[in-house]
Design a protein around this motif. Structure first.
Motif, short mmCIF file in Angstrom:
data_model
loop_
_atom_site.label_atom_id
_atom_site.label_comp_id
_atom_site.label_asym_id
_atom_site.label_seq_id
_atom_site.Cartn_x
_atom_site.Cartn_y
_atom_site.Cartn_z
N ARG A 121 2.72 -8.32 -5.04
CA ARG A 121 1.92 -7.57 -6.00
C ARG A 121 2.84 -6.91 -7.01
O ARG A 121 3.95 -6.49 -6.67
N GLN A 181 -3.52 5.08 -2.56
CA GLN A 181 -2.99 5.82 -3.70
C GLN A 181 -2.72 7.28 -3.37
O GLN A 181 -1.72 7.86 -3.80
N TYR A 216 -4.38 -6.72 3.05
CA TYR A 216 -3.93 -8.08 2.82
C TYR A 216 -4.03 -8.93 4.09
O TYR A 216 -3.51 -10.04 4.13
N PRO A 229 4.67 -4.27 -8.73
CA PRO A 229 4.88 -2.88 -8.29
C PRO A 229 4.16 -1.88 -9.19
O PRO A 229 4.14 -2.03 -10.41
N VAL A 230 3.59 -0.87 -8.55
CA VAL A 230 2.85 0.15 -9.29
C VAL A 230 3.73 0.80 -10.34
O VAL A 230 3.28 1.15 -11.44
N GLY A 241 7.74 2.23 -2.55
CA GLY A 241 6.55 1.60 -3.14
C GLY A 241 6.87 0.24 -3.74
O GLY A 241 6.07 -0.70 -3.65
N LEU A 297 -2.06 -0.95 2.99
CA LEU A 297 -2.00 -2.10 2.10
C LEU A 297 -1.86 -3.39 2.90
O LEU A 297 -2.48 -4.41 2.58
N ARG A 332 7.30 -2.21 -0.82
CA ARG A 332 5.97 -2.50 -0.25
C ARG A 332 5.20 -3.50 -1.09
O ARG A 332 4.65 -4.47 -0.57
N ASP A 333 5.18 -3.27 -2.40
CA ASP A 333 4.40 -4.15 -3.29
C ASP A 333 5.02 -5.53 -3.41
O ASP A 333 4.31 -6.54 -3.45
N ASP A 366 0.28 7.43 -1.06
CA ASP A 366 1.45 7.07 -1.85
C ASP A 366 1.87 8.23 -2.74
O ASP A 366 3.06 8.50 -2.92
#
Length: 209
Positions: free
Chosen positions: A141, A92, A27, A143-144, A132, A23, A135-136, A95
């Protein structure tokens, strides 16, 4: 068994770090940014879990190998990101693998430190989703875990298998394997098939004038 669990812990650390590093490359972060994101994705969830259960200092800070494995994954991603990107949906998939391993390992560690099965399930989920989220957030971003696909639910399901097996006094290693497979399967199918939870719809704008 302890050696096997430690090996799986390192594998989870490595694959989560790969997701963070990949990721970061997407970026366009520099080498330091890639290493930071790889380490954050790899150890954040475990640090929070260890602090909550009182396992101090956290394993990833007490044992240099955790950060070493994370930085190795970050360096690999930085120098070989094109090869990693050729894999299908690499962020993904990595992750999902890290989520599954950390969810079951986190649950097992919480149980070993005296947590109840319910608390251990929640801490296992936290172990899986914490990296996660970190990280996001670092790349600004959403978060998932806060989005519509099965992320926290998959971690909760995998952790729950381990906790229930412990409560029923069933062998833990097979339970961890089943829990990890269930978590990864749910997350992977959510990626491939678009499985997701219901999403709240905001009210339509009405012109009251």
């Amino acid at each position: 068994m302890s050696t096997l669990l430690l090996l799986f812990d390192f594998i989870g650390t490595f694959v989560f770090a790969l997701s963070g590093g990949t990721l970061a490359v997407r970026y366009r972060l520099d080498l330091f940014g890639v290493l930071v994101l790889a380490c954050a994705a790899a150890v954040s969830g475990g640090i929070v879990r260890d602090v909550v259960i009182g396992a101090l200092p956290p394993a990833s800070l007490a044992d240099w190998r955790y950060l070493g494995v994370a930085m190795l994954a970050g360096l690999l991603t930085f120098h070989r990101h094109e090869a990693i990107e050729r894999l299908r949906n690499p962020v993904q998939v990595f992750d999902a693998a890290g989520l599954a391993l950390f969810a079951v390992l986190g649950t097992d560690k919480a149980l070993a430190h005296g947590a109840s099965p319910f608390a251990a399930t929640l801490l296992g989920m936290l172990s899986g989703i914490g990296g996660g989220i970190a990280r996001d957030v670092l790349v600004a971003r959403i978060p998932v875990v806060l989005q519509a696909d099965l992320y926290a639910v998959a971690a909760l399901a995998g952790a729950g298998v381990v906790a229930v097996a412990h409560a029923l006094q069933l062998p833990q290693v097979p339970a961890m394997a089943v829990g990890a497979a269930l978590c990864f399967g749910l997350r992977y199918m959510a990626i491939r098939r678009g499985w997701h939870l219901p999403v709240a719809r905001p009210p339509e704008n009405r012109d009251d004038a």
